[in-house]
Design an enzyme around this catalytic site. Structure first.
Site, PDB file in Angstrom:
ATOM      1  N   GLY A   1      31.101  11.010  18.661  1.00 32.07           N
ATOM      2  CA  GLY A   1      32.471  11.479  18.562  1.00 32.07           C
ATOM      3  C   GLY A   1      32.734  12.623  19.510  1.00 32.07           C
ATOM      4  O   GLY A   1      33.224  12.443  20.632  1.00 32.07           O
TER       5      GLY A   1
ATOM      6  N   MET B   1      38.034   6.590   6.226  1.00 32.22           N
ATOM      7  CA  MET B   1      37.692   7.444   5.080  1.00 32.22           C
ATOM      8  C   MET B   1      38.884   7.499   4.127  1.00 32.22           C
ATOM      9  O   MET B   1      40.038   7.533   4.563  1.00 32.22           O
ATOM     10  CB  MET B   1      37.334   8.850   5.555  1.00 32.22           C
ATOM     11  CG  MET B   1      36.286   8.908   6.654  1.00 32.22           C
ATOM     12  SD  MET B   1      35.876  10.601   7.131  1.00 32.22           S
ATOM     13  CE  MET B   1      35.107  10.324   8.730  1.00 32.22           C
TER      14      MET B   1
ATOM     15  N   MET C   1      23.046   7.039   8.871  1.00 32.66           N
ATOM     16  CA  MET C   1      23.873   8.238   8.977  1.00 32.66           C
ATOM     17  C   MET C   1      22.957   9.449   9.148  1.00 32.66           C
ATOM     18  O   MET C   1      22.132   9.750   8.288  1.00 32.66           O
ATOM     19  CB  MET C   1      24.729   8.410   7.722  1.00 32.66           C
ATOM     20  CG  MET C   1      25.809   7.353   7.544  1.00 32.66           C
ATOM     21  SD  MET C   1      26.991   7.323   8.920  1.00 32.66           S
ATOM     22  CE  MET C   1      27.641   9.002   8.867  1.00 32.66           C
TER      23      MET C   1
ATOM     24  N   ASP D   1      24.749   7.249  13.579  1.00 27.86           N
ATOM     25  CA  ASP D   1      26.013   7.975  13.651  1.00 27.86           C
ATOM     26  C   ASP D   1      25.807   9.359  13.058  1.00 27.86           C
ATOM     27  O   ASP D   1      25.334   9.489  11.926  1.00 27.86           O
ATOM     28  CB  ASP D   1      27.085   7.216  12.862  1.00 27.86           C
ATOM     29  CG  ASP D   1      28.458   7.859  12.975  1.00 27.86           C
ATOM     30  OD1 ASP D   1      28.610   8.879  13.669  1.00 27.86           O
ATOM     31  OD2 ASP D   1      29.399   7.323  12.350  1.00 27.86           O
ATOM     32  N   GLY D   2      26.170  10.387  13.828  1.00 26.50           N
ATOM     33  CA  GLY D   2      26.115  11.750  13.327  1.00 26.50           C
ATOM     34  C   GLY D   2      25.344  12.680  14.244  1.00 26.50           C
ATOM     35  O   GLY D   2      24.125  12.578  14.363  1.00 26.50           O
ATOM     36  N   GLY D   3      26.065  13.549  14.935  1.00 25.28           N
ATOM     37  CA  GLY D   3      25.411  14.514  15.809  1.00 25.28           C
ATOM     38  C   GLY D   3      24.766  13.900  17.033  1.00 25.28           C
ATOM     39  O   GLY D   3      23.855  14.493  17.623  1.00 25.28           O
TER      40      GLY D   3
ATOM     41  N   HIS E   1      33.638   1.255  10.259  1.00 28.00           N
ATOM     42  CA  HIS E   1      32.749   1.839   9.257  1.00 28.00           C
ATOM     43  C   HIS E   1      33.596   2.261   8.063  1.00 28.00           C
ATOM     44  O   HIS E   1      34.377   3.206   8.149  1.00 28.00           O
ATOM     45  CB  HIS E   1      32.011   3.039   9.867  1.00 28.00           C
ATOM     46  CG  HIS E   1      31.140   3.778   8.904  1.00 28.00           C
ATOM     47  ND1 HIS E   1      30.619   5.020   9.191  1.00 28.00           N
ATOM     48  CD2 HIS E   1      30.678   3.464   7.661  1.00 28.00           C
ATOM     49  CE1 HIS E   1      29.886   5.431   8.174  1.00 28.00           C
ATOM     50  NE2 HIS E   1      29.915   4.510   7.227  1.00 28.00           N
TER      51      HIS E   1
ATOM     52  N   SER F   1      33.387   7.180  18.836  1.00 29.19           N
ATOM     53  CA  SER F   1      34.122   7.235  17.570  1.00 29.19           C
ATOM     54  C   SER F   1      35.536   7.737  17.824  1.00 29.19           C
ATOM     55  O   SER F   1      35.746   8.916  18.119  1.00 29.19           O
ATOM     56  CB  SER F   1      33.405   8.150  16.580  1.00 29.19           C
ATOM     57  OG  SER F   1      34.147   8.248  15.392  1.00 29.19           O
TER      58      SER F   1
ATOM     59  N   GLY G   1      31.771  12.073   6.264  1.00 27.92           N
ATOM     60  CA  GLY G   1      33.018  12.666   5.804  1.00 27.92           C
ATOM     61  C   GLY G   1      33.646  13.661   6.758  1.00 27.92           C
ATOM     62  O   GLY G   1      34.844  13.908   6.682  1.00 27.92           O
TER      63      GLY G   1
ATOM     64  N   ASP H   1      36.134   5.071  12.187  1.00 24.54           N
ATOM     65  CA  ASP H   1      35.683   5.643  10.919  1.00 24.54           C
ATOM     66  C   ASP H   1      36.836   5.667   9.922  1.00 24.54           C
ATOM     67  O   ASP H   1      37.819   6.388  10.107  1.00 24.54           O
ATOM     68  CB  ASP H   1      35.172   7.067  11.134  1.00 24.54           C
ATOM     69  CG  ASP H   1      33.807   7.100  11.790  1.00 24.54           C
ATOM     70  OD1 ASP H   1      32.905   6.384  11.317  1.00 24.54           O
ATOM     71  OD2 ASP H   1      33.641   7.833  12.783  1.00 24.54           O
TER      72      ASP H   1
ATOM     73  N   HIS I   1      34.277   2.560  17.896  1.00 28.30           N
ATOM     74  CA  HIS I   1      33.924   2.791  16.499  1.00 28.30           C
ATOM     75  C   HIS I   1      35.096   3.412  15.757  1.00 28.30           C
ATOM     76  O   HIS I   1      35.683   4.395  16.222  1.00 28.30           O
ATOM     77  CB  HIS I   1      32.713   3.728  16.437  1.00 28.30           C
ATOM     78  CG  HIS I   1      32.123   3.902  15.080  1.00 28.30           C
ATOM     79  ND1 HIS I   1      31.246   2.995  14.523  1.00 28.30           N
ATOM     80  CD2 HIS I   1      32.290   4.885  14.150  1.00 28.30           C
ATOM     81  CE1 HIS I   1      30.881   3.415  13.324  1.00 28.30           C
ATOM     82  NE2 HIS I   1      31.502   4.559  13.069  1.00 28.30           N
TER      83      HIS I   1
ATOM     84  N   GLY J   1      31.735  16.366  13.794  1.00 25.36           N
ATOM     85  CA  GLY J   1      31.206  17.578  14.397  1.00 25.36           C
ATOM     86  C   GLY J   1      30.044  18.223  13.662  1.00 25.36           C
ATOM     87  O   GLY J   1      29.718  19.383  13.930  1.00 25.36           O
TER      88      GLY J   1
ATOM     89  N   MET K   1      33.999   4.045   4.916  1.00 26.79           N
ATOM     90  CA  MET K   1      33.542   5.097   4.000  1.00 26.79           C
ATOM     91  C   MET K   1      34.561   5.214   2.884  1.00 26.79           C
ATOM     92  O   MET K   1      35.279   6.210   2.751  1.00 26.79           O
ATOM     93  CB  MET K   1      33.380   6.417   4.763  1.00 26.79           C
ATOM     94  CG  MET K   1      32.186   6.429   5.692  1.00 26.79           C
ATOM     95  SD  MET K   1      32.138   7.888   6.771  1.00 26.79           S
ATOM     96  CE  MET K   1      33.100   7.264   8.158  1.00 26.79           C
TER      97      MET K   1
END
Length: 220
Positions: A198, A38, A138, A176-178, A67, A9, A143, A36, A34, A146, A69
């Site tokens: 990320g 927003m 997700m 995606d996420g953690g 992506h 990301s 949003g 992101d 990727h 980290g 958002m």
């Protein structure tokens, strides 16, 4: 071709050296890049848009995985397609006609992804699932970068994988996420095959190259 795909990301990269960061991703064996996006409305953070996406496209041969958002994503699909997005993923929460939006993305020459917030049930995707090229789970609230991985999303990934299998769909299941060396194997077991990372990639103490190599080793 890799069975499992890594999509760093770029939002976690050092923007003062963005071309170097992208080159390091390529050299280390990343599969996609990727992006992101927003808007400060659908999610509280504001990040990047089509101009940044176009700059990334000029800096890499990797597929660009966007992506969105954002609210009213249908207004911006053409701009991101023209900027060089290979895949565009939209949220069910922002698309009153999710299937129609998926078909619009495909008409622009891109593959189409669908996604949902952690609190949204997987069934919200059902109508568009047969048409999707990618489904993104997700595993954090979208949003912020980290955040800590939400283990309850393992079950949601399994549920969506079962739905895709029932449809005999070849769609990617992305998470995606953690994502890290510890959490990626959990999502591999749940049926995911694409992993967005990320901080685990770009904040690795030995640099992005080693970060991506460590993530790759976790799924070999």
């Amino acid at each position: 071709m890799n069975k499992f795909l890594l999509a760093p990301s770029i939002i976690a990269a050092d923007f003062t050296h963005i071309a170097d960061e992208i080159a390091a991703c390529e050299s280390a064996g990343a599969d996609w890049l990727h992006v992101d996006v927003m808007d400060g409305h659908f999610v509280p953070t504001i990040t990047v848009g089509p101009l940044f996406t176009e700059a990334c496209k000029r800096a890499t041969k990797l597929p660009i995985d966007v992506h969105l958002m954002i609210s009213e994503p249908e207004k911006y699909l053409e701009a991101f397609a023209k900027a060089g997005a290979n895949n565009i993923t939209v949220h069910v929460e922002t698309c009153p006609d999710l299937t129609g939006t998926v078909k619009k993305i495909k008409s622009l020459g891109c593959t189409a992804g669908i996604t949902l917030n952690p609190a949204t049930p997987a069934s919200a995707l059902d109508s568009a699932l047969p048409f999707a090229d990618l489904v993104l789970v997700m595993s954090v609230v979208p949003g912020y970068s980290g955040q800590v991985f939400m283990p309850e999303m393992i079950g949601k990934a399994e549920e969506i994988r079962n739905k895709l299998n029932a449809l005999r769909s070849k769609a990617h299941l992305e998470v995606d996420g953690g994502m890290s060396e510890k959490t990626i194997p959990l999502m591999v077991q749940a049926g995911a095959n694409v992993f967005v990372a990320g901080n685990a990639a770009f904040k690795h103490p030995q640099g992005v190259g080693q970060g991506i190599k460590a993530l790759r080793a976790s799924v070999v």
